[in-house]
Design an enzyme around this catalytic site. Structure first.
Site, PDB file in Angstrom:
ATOM      1  N   ARG A  37      36.912  42.931  52.866  1.00 46.27           N
ATOM      2  CA  ARG A  37      37.038  41.514  53.258  1.00 46.27           C
ATOM      3  C   ARG A  37      38.328  41.251  54.043  1.00 46.27           C
ATOM      4  NH1 ARG A  37      38.602  36.230  50.243  1.00 46.27           N
ATOM      5  NH2 ARG A  37      37.236  34.650  51.139  1.00 46.27           N
ATOM      6  N   ILE A  63      36.412  31.210  55.988  1.00 48.05           N
ATOM      7  CA  ILE A  63      35.609  32.259  55.361  1.00 48.05           C
ATOM      8  C   ILE A  63      35.384  31.755  53.933  1.00 48.05           C
ATOM      9  CG2 ILE A  63      37.694  33.591  54.732  1.00 48.05           C
ATOM     10  CD1 ILE A  63      36.055  36.161  54.947  1.00 48.05           C
ATOM     11  N   SER A  64      34.120  31.687  53.512  1.00 52.87           N
ATOM     12  CA  SER A  64      33.802  31.119  52.187  1.00 52.87           C
ATOM     13  C   SER A  64      34.433  31.948  51.081  1.00 52.87           C
ATOM     14  CB  SER A  64      32.286  31.086  51.976  1.00 52.87           C
ATOM     15  OG  SER A  64      31.688  30.133  52.808  1.00 52.87           O
ATOM     16  N   GLN A  65      34.653  31.305  49.945  1.00 46.00           N
ATOM     17  CA  GLN A  65      35.184  32.054  48.808  1.00 46.00           C
ATOM     18  C   GLN A  65      34.113  33.060  48.359  1.00 46.00           C
ATOM     19  OE1 GLN A  65      35.295  28.687  45.854  1.00 46.00           O
ATOM     20  NE2 GLN A  65      35.461  30.332  44.374  1.00 46.00           N
ATOM     21  N   PRO A  66      34.529  34.244  47.897  1.00 46.97           N
ATOM     22  CA  PRO A  66      33.568  35.288  47.524  1.00 46.97           C
ATOM     23  C   PRO A  66      32.498  34.822  46.542  1.00 46.97           C
ATOM     24  CG  PRO A  66      35.753  36.231  47.657  1.00 46.97           C
ATOM     25  CD  PRO A  66      35.916  34.747  47.852  1.00 46.97           C
TER      26      PRO A  66
END
EC number: 2.1.1.77
Length: 213
Positions: A37, A63-66
């Site tokens: 990532r 970028i979205s949180q995992p």
């Protein structure tokens, strides 16, 4: 473009966090365990890349949180060779998760700079979606429809009708719906005219942009 043992260790820790938060799909967890990532983020964020947080990626996008990536991916119930439409390529991280899960990914990005940067990055990483395009996510990709599933990675004020139309019968559409905060929504297409709707609580996304031209 280094991926070190330290990075791998941090990814293992991240996967443990996601499991504790209720992510059970082994394919999703394996993809997240194997994808660097930190390469999808500005190098100034590298030390934080494996925290369960969203980060800015430029052009007003994130970028979205995992956990969000894992949650949406799990709802899709991805199988190998599934044809998936992604609305909002963004950093390319969600694209890569779906690709690593064996899906054939078709992705649309509205921000031209981001589209160029991410296309270049994915090529460099050897990630080969079936089709990447710059365009209006509200319209989907009718020329490539129907899709086994569709994932929207930005907050939509409503569910766009063209996306519903591009879903196979039996297909799944995962979309965060709402203005300020969004409710994660799953639509399953039961017949040509009937959809089954499920809701999964509040999330926060950047807004899904419409092409005003």
């Amino acid at each position: 473009m280094k991926d070190t043992a330290k990075h791998q260790g941090l990814r293992n820790q991240l996967v443990n966090v996601l499991e504790q938060k209720g992510i059970k799909d082994k394919n999703v967890l394996e993809a997240i365990r194997n994808i660097p990532r930190h390469l999808f983020l500005d190098s100034s964020f590298e030390d934080y890349a494996y925290q369960d947080k969203a980060f800015p990626i430029g052009a007003g996008q994130t970028i979205s949180q995992p956990y969000t990536v894992a949650f949406q991916s799990q709802l899709l119930e991805v199988e190998k060779d599934h044809k998936i439409l992604e609305i909002g390529t963004g950093s390319g991280y969600q694209t890569t998760v779906l690709f690593k899960m064996g899906a054939k990914v078709y992705s649309v990005e509205r921000q031209h700079e981001l589209f160029k940067t991410t296309s270049h990055l994915l090529r460099k990483l050897g990630i080969r979606p079936k089709h990447l395009s710059f365009g209006d996510g509200y319209k989907g990709l009718p020329n490539y429809a129907p899709f086994d599933s569709i994932i929207v990675t930005a907050g939509a004020p409503f569910i766009p009708k063209p996306l519903m139309a591009q879903l196979k019968v039996g297909g799944r559409l995962v979309i965060p719906v709402g203005e300020e905060k969004q409710i994660m929504t799953l639509l399953i297409r039961k017949t040509e005219t009937r959809f089954e709707k499920h809701e999964f609580g509040d999330f926060r996304f950047v807004p899904l942009l419409e092409d005003k031209n």
